[in-house]
Design an enzyme around this catalytic site. Structure first.
Site, short mmCIF file in Angstrom:
data_model
loop_
_atom_site.label_atom_id
_atom_site.label_comp_id
_atom_site.label_asym_id
_atom_site.label_seq_id
_atom_site.Cartn_x
_atom_site.Cartn_y
_atom_site.Cartn_z
N LYS A 23 40.23 43.36 52.52
CA LYS A 23 40.07 42.71 53.81
C LYS A 23 41.13 41.64 54.06
O LYS A 23 41.56 41.45 55.20
CB LYS A 23 38.67 42.11 53.94
CG LYS A 23 38.37 40.95 53.01
CD LYS A 23 36.95 40.44 53.22
CE LYS A 23 36.63 39.28 52.28
NZ LYS A 23 37.45 38.10 52.52
N THR A 24 41.56 40.96 53.00
CA THR A 24 42.61 39.96 53.18
C THR A 24 43.90 40.62 53.65
O THR A 24 44.61 40.10 54.52
CB THR A 24 42.85 39.19 51.87
OG1 THR A 24 41.63 38.56 51.45
CG2 THR A 24 43.92 38.13 52.06
N ASP B 294 37.47 35.36 58.96
CA ASP B 294 37.15 35.96 57.66
C ASP B 294 35.71 35.62 57.29
O ASP B 294 35.17 34.59 57.72
CB ASP B 294 38.12 35.41 56.61
CG ASP B 294 38.04 36.16 55.29
OD1 ASP B 294 37.43 37.25 55.26
OD2 ASP B 294 38.59 35.66 54.30
N GLU B 295 35.07 36.47 56.48
CA GLU B 295 33.70 36.25 56.00
C GLU B 295 32.75 35.93 57.16
O GLU B 295 31.98 34.95 57.11
CB GLU B 295 33.68 35.11 54.96
CG GLU B 295 34.61 35.30 53.78
CD GLU B 295 34.12 36.36 52.79
OE1 GLU B 295 33.12 37.03 53.09
OE2 GLU B 295 34.77 36.51 51.74
N GLN C 142 27.05 41.22 51.77
CA GLN C 142 27.53 40.14 50.91
C GLN C 142 27.19 38.75 51.46
O GLN C 142 27.82 37.76 51.08
CB GLN C 142 29.05 40.26 50.71
CG GLN C 142 29.47 41.54 50.01
CD GLN C 142 30.95 41.58 49.72
OE1 GLN C 142 31.46 40.85 48.87
NE2 GLN C 142 31.67 42.44 50.43
N ARG D 107 31.64 42.49 41.39
CA ARG D 107 32.74 41.68 40.84
C ARG D 107 33.43 42.41 39.70
O ARG D 107 34.52 42.04 39.29
CB ARG D 107 32.23 40.33 40.31
CG ARG D 107 31.53 39.38 41.30
CD ARG D 107 32.30 39.18 42.56
NE ARG D 107 31.87 40.12 43.59
CZ ARG D 107 32.52 40.35 44.71
NH1 ARG D 107 33.66 39.74 44.94
NH2 ARG D 107 32.05 41.21 45.60
#
Length: 774
Positions: free
Chosen positions: A33-34, A218-219, A249, A602
């Site tokens: 996503k970044t 973002d997020e 998330q 993770r």
């Protein structure tokens, strides 16, 4: 197509190149996503010819903002001038300083109160209202006030439906008065004051609506009401909003985050497009399949079919230990095995639900000598000596900051006790100024009438002289030069050395101060105001040192956004994960499941899950119930048996006296553990790449080969075994022992040593540092 777009897969490219307008990108874990956000900004600037100053990008950590800025500069081969990028709080602080003349009650040099400062202000408010801080704990009251601010509720709008709410309402009002009197804002004020300013001044809102014609977030699932309200106001005229998030998330509900903002986005922007990012660049397919099976049990979610080119993978390993100490021993034993097989400590992470779980784990890591770091322990900028030095800078910057003045006025001790401080506050009130300004008045006006006797006057006058001198040079000196002056004139090093517990403590605390000095030196050209803002807004993840070769111990909440080749999830028991507070609430239980999902995703190569038969609680030992989430693990992707089988094995061992710390070594985690299948080099897969049938081994995990990044972390394989059977050795923690066996394993030497008090331990020679006694 442009070269930088060739790096993207089909879903990513669709998101990056879509026409301006409202777009919701639902990005699965590890889906890049970044990269999508940064390439979208590049696409706007390079292909759509959008001036950078018309773009606003908001993130949730400074680390993410810096990473995005670095990537954008690399692609554009230069820094785009005018692009505003940063966290919500940093962005709002910047806007408020730009509009300082239009704020009510604040000056341009307002300071930002961190958590500790806020608690001090709340304690003062409780005292002013004659309220007992034991009956009304400051941290609970701060939480209640923060919740109100996150919902954009002012003290006047706060509705009190019971006695506690009435106290909160009164405390909220007094707390705000203290903040304004100190020319200070807390984190929630930064957001609320921008929204309030926009609502009060439509002309100012219009100015920023015209400036920020493209907004990227973002997020998005972690936004709260105030943040969503800010975005909605800015995009009311030109709804070019590019929101990236994942409801699966969302794990910060306790902090005000509301994943339902994703649904509100769809309602408020009915023409919005939705794109799913489902290709994962982090984990094996086995780990992804386990994660999807866990999260699918949550309701009202958009399913994402996660896939990767890393087919297969090791099964997830689940074990039950007798208690938390045995659990910690098993984990460190498995870590030692993995070290012998070529992984380094920095590849490992142990994650848990509550901070209290770290105690047994830390002790086990210390006993085995495995280097580790405790993420989220006392953060650098929250250490006492750092808070003291920053408080000095804040008083120099903002004389209205009485909270910071109270912290440093007698630190180091200079004979200004509590009684003198009370006199100073009362006298300042008579002068209608803040105490810091009263101190300077005492210095520059020899005829001023004051209530202080000779000793108190001398102490106050001396401190006032220093404060006046620092304020005089404030605008000409760099932050580093000002810091040097303060440290020298206050005798701060002597203070640390005389107040430290021992030489090591003194050395560490002064080293911390010098590290802050390094930060100040690196900020050459940055104003004192900007420097203070930057260090106040540093988050927990931002505070981490980069790529340390240490195993990470951290909570699941702190793990968000991180990745590790090896992940251990400890304490999978009802009452821990899911937490006891969530068991009777559907929404809270769903968030606990999301937290488990975040922990699973993770992991890159391997995932280990553990729970205990019994655990020490506040009232003694309690028999633990395996987490209900474990029932949802797909049996064909997990090794370790069912919860019932694991419990029966534990009872059998315990009742037959087979359980001991020596049986809790690494071999008891798994009787058969093949060599690890390392992750492929991160983020190198292109859209045109074909799925791999077998995972390549990176150079640094092949015997005798090391690349530049890992050469220092991976020991060269020993030519011959250094330790021999019967040899006497000494370990720093276990004491003297006798070598039973030694053999070369992978890149290291595995030594089995019998210690009289600790039993047999299998150690990696490169980390054990065994001293040969004969």
């Amino acid at each position: 197509m442009q070269d930088y777009l060739n790096e993207l897969n089909e879903q990513q490219r669709t998101a990056v190149t879509t026409e301006p307008g409202p777009l919701l990108v639902l990005a699965g874990p590890g889906s890049g996503k970044t990269r999508v956000l940064t390439h979208r900004i590049v696409y706007l600037i390079r292909e759509l010819r959008v001036p950078p100053w018309h773009i606003l990008a908001v993130t949730f950590t400074n680390k993410a903002a810096k990473e995005m800025a670095h990537r954008i500069e690399n692609v554009l081969e230069g820094q785009p001038r005018g692009l505003m990028m940063g966290t919500f709080h940093a962005t709002c602080a910047r806007l408020l300083r730009m509009e300082a003349d239009n704020l009510e009650g604040y000056g341009r040099d307002f300071v930002i109160f961190d958590t500790e400062d806020q608690l001090e202000a709340i304690k003062q408010a409780l005292k002013d209202l004659n309220l007992d801080d034991k009956k009304f704990p400051p941290y609970k009251m701060r939480s209640g006030i923060g919740n109100a601010k996150n919902e954009l509720i002012t003290p006047e709008q706060y509705i009190a439906s019971n006695y506690i709410a009435e106290v909160t309402k009164r405390l909220y009002a007094r707390y705000q008065q203290i903040l304004v009197a100190n020319n200070g804002m807390d984190f929630d004020d930064l957001l609320m004051n921008v929204v309030t300013l926009f609502d009060r001044r439509p002309d100012i809102l219009q100015k920023y609506q015209e400036r920020f014609q493209h907004i990227l977030v973002d997020e998005f699932q972690d936004t709260n009401t105030a943040q969503y309200g800010l975005l909605k106001r800015l995009t009311a005229v030109t709804p070019n909003i590019f929101a990236v998030g994942d409801a699966d998330q969302s794990i910060y509900m306790w902090r005000g985050a509301d994943y339902r903002n994703l649904n509100r986005f769809r309602e408020d922007y009915p023409d919005a497009r939705q794109i799913l990012l489902e290709q994962n660049y982090r984990s094996t397919q086995v780990i992804l399949d386990v994660a999807m099976e866990i999260i699918r049990h949550n309701r009202n979610r958009v399913h994402k079919q996660l896939f990767t080119e890393r087919e297969g993978g090791e099964k997830v390993s689940v074990r039950e230990a007798y208690d938390e100490n045995e659990e910690a021993e098993r984990i460190t034993g498995a870590v030692q095995d993995l070290l012998l097989r070529g992984y380094s400590p920095g590849d490992m992470a142990v994650m848990y639900r509550t901070n209290a779980q770290s105690r047994a784990l830390e002790e086990a890591f210390v006993r085995t000598g495995i280097p580790y770091r405790l993420v989220g322990a006392t953060q650098f900028y929250r250490r006492r000596e750092i808070k003291d030095v920053i408080a000095y800078l804040r008083v120099v910057h903002n004389s209205a900051d009485a909270i910071s003045l109270n912290r440093v006025i007698n630190t180091p001790t200079r004979g200004i006790g509590s009684k003198t401080q009370e006199q100073l506050t009362a006298w300042a009130g008579q002068l209608a100024v803040q105490p810091a300004d009263a101190l300077i008045r005492l210095v520059i006006d020899p005829d001023v009438q004051h209530p202080f006797n000779g000793r108190a006057y001398n102490a106050l006058h001396l401190f006032g002289q220093m404060l006046h001198a620092w304020r005089t040079v404030r605008d000409e000196a760099t932050v580093g030069e000002l810091l040097d002056l303060i440290l020298e004139q206050t005798g701060f090093r002597d203070y640390i050395e005389t107040s430290a517990k021992d030489d090591d403590d003194a050395h560490d605390r002064w080293a911390n101060v010098m590290e802050l000095r390094n930060v100040a030196a690196a900020a050459d050209g940055v104003s004192l105001s900007d420097f203070l803002e930057q260090v106040t807004l540093v988050s927990e993840v931002d505070d981490l040192e980069e790529e340390p070769n240490r195993a990470s111990l951290l909570t699941l909440h702190a793990a968000k956004g991180l990745e590790f080749p090896i992940v251990f999830l400890a304490g999978l028991e009802d009452g821990i994960l899911p937490h006891s507070r969530s068991l009777d609430d559907v929404e809270s239980l769903a968030e606990e499941r999301r937290l488990f999902y975040v922990g699973i995703t993770r992991a890159m190569d391997r995932l280990y899950i553990s729970h205990a038969f019994r655990r020490l609680g506040y009232g003694g030992w309690d028999v633990a119930v395996p987490s209900r989430f474990l029932q949802d693990l797909p049996a064909d992707l997990v090794e370790g048996g069912s919860a019932q089988q694991r419990r029966q094995q534990t009872k059998t061992k315990a009742s037959s006296w087979e359980w001991s710390s020596s049986s809790a070594g690494s071999s008891s985690w798994s009787t058969s553990r093949p060599s690890p299948t390392p992750a492929t080099p991160r983020r190198t897969t292109t859209a045109a790449a074909k799925p791999e049938k077998a995972l390549p081994t990176p150079n640094y995990l092949r015997t005798g080969i090391a690349d530049d990044d890992h050469e220092a972390d991976t020991p060269a394989p020993p030519k011959t075994a250094r330790y021999k059977t019967g040899q006497k050795v000494r370990h720093a923690k276990f004491g003297a022992g006798t070598v039973i066996e030694s053999k070369t394993t992978g890149n290291d030497e595995e030594v089995s040593v019998a210690f009289p008090e600790y039993g047999i331990k299998r150690l990696a020679a490169s980390f054990a540092n065994l001293e040969i006694l004969d």
